[in-house]
Scaffold this active site. Sequence first.
Site, mmCIF file in Angstrom:
data_model
loop_
_atom_site.group_PDB
_atom_site.id
_atom_site.type_symbol
_atom_site.label_atom_id
_atom_site.label_comp_id
_atom_site.label_asym_id
_atom_site.label_seq_id
_atom_site.Cartn_x
_atom_site.Cartn_y
_atom_site.Cartn_z
ATOM 1 N N ASP A 1 -0.193 -7.737 1.155
ATOM 2 C CA ASP A 1 0.643 -6.244 1.499
ATOM 3 C C ASP A 1 1.647 -5.835 1.129
ATOM 4 O OD1 ASP A 1 0.203 -3.289 1.234
ATOM 5 O OD2 ASP A 1 0.181 -3.520 4.064
ATOM 6 N N HIS B 1 0.231 -1.560 -0.231
ATOM 7 C CA HIS B 1 0.041 0.292 0.061
ATOM 8 C C HIS B 1 0.771 1.308 -0.171
ATOM 9 C CE1 HIS B 1 0.566 -0.311 5.103
ATOM 10 N NE2 HIS B 1 0.203 1.356 4.351
ATOM 11 N N GLY C 1 4.057 6.935 8.043
ATOM 12 C CA GLY C 1 4.983 6.840 8.005
ATOM 13 C C GLY C 1 5.831 5.747 7.931
ATOM 14 N N ASN C 2 5.550 5.044 8.761
ATOM 15 C CA ASN C 2 5.756 4.116 9.580
ATOM 16 C C ASN C 2 5.658 2.158 9.025
ATOM 17 O OD1 ASN C 2 6.340 5.303 12.663
ATOM 18 N ND2 ASN C 2 7.932 3.653 11.583
ATOM 19 N N SER C 3 4.448 2.744 7.711
ATOM 20 C CA SER C 3 4.327 1.529 6.793
ATOM 21 C C SER C 3 5.652 1.388 5.946
ATOM 22 C CB SER C 3 3.245 1.873 6.123
ATOM 23 O OG SER C 3 1.747 2.559 6.693
#
Length: 209
Positions: free
Chosen positions: A97, A65, A159-161
């Site tokens: 994902d 994503h 933003g950590n994804s």
Amino acid sequence: MKIKVIALSLLPILLAACVLGARTERVARDSAQKVVKVGVVGQGRSGCGSGAFITRSGFILTCYHVVNHGKTPKIYIKLDSGDVYRGVVIAHDEAADLAIVVTNLTDVPYFELGGDVKRGQQVVAFGSPLGLQRTVSFGWVENFAPSGSIIHSAAINPGNSGGPLVDMGGRLVGINQFTIGLDPFQPAQGMGGAIPVRDVKAFLKGVLK
């Protein structure tokens, strides 16, 4: 005398805290160059996430994503050094994902994959929350979601994804994916979710041949 007894009783706790702090600092230092910031521009919008080198040849693992911005998004990979490279998605699994991004970099430091984590295990999260690169947070594995996702207390934000969740040996044990909120009127605090390393390994079986 009572003060001395109390001080001595606290000594093991203080020593344990110092050891834990030193271990966390070492993991952060040794992992820094293995973590990247992922910037994406596509279909009139832009976004920011994180990623991790998982092979010496330069494969970067992130969440799908993060890079799913239309058919031909422009992907930028920013290293810990500040250098920026163009990236290309070479494999992805929307259901899991997960995605692999490559640049023209080779011979890079990379994370080894660890094993399944347990409740109460200490973990460290890396990434670029709100675009702030080189961010490190520490916590524990709190539980597991019905889907198998790791629920942990290391602070993560948008933003950590795609960023790595690492054990105290510096091995990648998950990929940070989401923050947890029950609903707008009862938000959860201090709880993040990560894709477990077993799902990462299953995804990579079809990629790293």
